[in-house]
Motif scaffolding. Sequence first.
Motif, PDB file in Angstrom:
ATOM      1  N   SER A  22      39.794  47.628  35.725  1.00  0.00           N
ATOM      2  CA  SER A  22      39.080  46.387  35.398  1.00  0.00           C
ATOM      3  C   SER A  22      37.637  46.571  35.838  1.00  0.00           C
ATOM      4  O   SER A  22      37.359  47.249  36.825  1.00  0.00           O
ATOM      5  N   VAL A  23      36.736  45.992  35.085  1.00  0.00           N
ATOM      6  CA  VAL A  23      35.309  46.068  35.415  1.00  0.00           C
ATOM      7  C   VAL A  23      34.888  44.703  35.940  1.00  0.00           C
ATOM      8  O   VAL A  23      35.076  43.689  35.271  1.00  0.00           O
ATOM      9  N   GLU A  86      27.488  52.414  35.108  1.00  0.00           N
ATOM     10  CA  GLU A  86      28.473  52.427  36.197  1.00  0.00           C
ATOM     11  C   GLU A  86      29.885  52.658  35.658  1.00  0.00           C
ATOM     12  O   GLU A  86      30.679  53.371  36.259  1.00  0.00           O
ATOM     13  N   VAL A  87      30.200  52.045  34.525  1.00  0.00           N
ATOM     14  CA  VAL A  87      31.521  52.225  33.915  1.00  0.00           C
ATOM     15  C   VAL A  87      31.688  53.673  33.461  1.00  0.00           C
ATOM     16  O   VAL A  87      32.723  54.301  33.720  1.00  0.00           O
ATOM     17  N   PRO A  97      39.061  54.628  39.276  1.00  0.00           N
ATOM     18  CA  PRO A  97      39.463  53.539  40.173  1.00  0.00           C
ATOM     19  C   PRO A  97      40.135  52.408  39.406  1.00  0.00           C
ATOM     20  O   PRO A  97      39.883  52.210  38.218  1.00  0.00           O
ATOM     21  N   GLY A  98      40.978  51.668  40.091  1.00  0.00           N
ATOM     22  CA  GLY A  98      41.648  50.526  39.472  1.00  0.00           C
ATOM     23  C   GLY A  98      40.695  49.383  39.232  1.00  0.00           C
ATOM     24  O   GLY A  98      40.931  48.523  38.392  1.00  0.00           O
ATOM     25  N   GLN A  99      39.609  49.384  39.970  1.00  0.00           N
ATOM     26  CA  GLN A  99      38.627  48.320  39.833  1.00  0.00           C
ATOM     27  C   GLN A  99      37.231  48.928  39.922  1.00  0.00           C
ATOM     28  O   GLN A  99      36.933  49.665  40.862  1.00  0.00           O
ATOM     29  N   ILE A 100      36.403  48.638  38.948  1.00  0.00           N
ATOM     30  CA  ILE A 100      35.035  49.139  38.947  1.00  0.00           C
ATOM     31  C   ILE A 100      34.123  47.976  39.303  1.00  0.00           C
ATOM     32  O   ILE A 100      34.014  47.003  38.553  1.00  0.00           O
ATOM     33  N   LEU A 101      33.523  48.044  40.487  1.00  0.00           N
ATOM     34  CA  LEU A 101      32.626  46.992  40.955  1.00  0.00           C
ATOM     35  C   LEU A 101      31.195  47.409  40.669  1.00  0.00           C
ATOM     36  O   LEU A 101      30.762  48.479  41.075  1.00  0.00           O
ATOM     37  N   VAL A 102      30.460  46.552  39.968  1.00  0.00           N
ATOM     38  CA  VAL A 102      29.079  46.864  39.601  1.00  0.00           C
ATOM     39  C   VAL A 102      28.164  45.853  40.271  1.00  0.00           C
ATOM     40  O   VAL A 102      28.351  44.650  40.138  1.00  0.00           O
TER      41      VAL A 102
END
Length: 142
Positions: A22-23, A86-87, A97-102
């Motif tokens: 998830s982004v 970033e994605v 990663p399970g979660q992409i934090l931007v």
Amino acid sequence: AAQVLTEALRKELMVFDIGVSSVNPSFHNTNMIAEVETGQDTMRTWNKMSTELQQEYGTGVRDAIIEVGRDMSTSLCWNLEVVVNEVIKALKARDIPGQILVGTDAKYLIPLLRMLPSWLLAMNQKDERIVPAIMNKSDLLK
């Protein structure tokens, strides 16, 4: 809810060697943010108010709200290109990663919020329980 669904899909598809992420970008420039920056959103709300209420608040308050929105949208927003980069960087990683934090605020604020106890988070949310059609709200109190 979206994060929980993404995590469930991630675990289920892991056996097929399919990655799911998830982004979660922080504020980034979109049409919605553009409306904040130009004051369109504030003016739309202002125009729906009665003349009496507009006079009670005054144009100074309206203009201050527009200015704060403009400052926040220009200082806190990421360019969409940053989100995309970033994605792409995360997708090129060996382990996606399970979660992409931007964004710095997302990278530090979201993990901190997850550490808060659920009862504390619930205090900020309205208590709107979904009641099945065959029940009354009074049935919940029993």
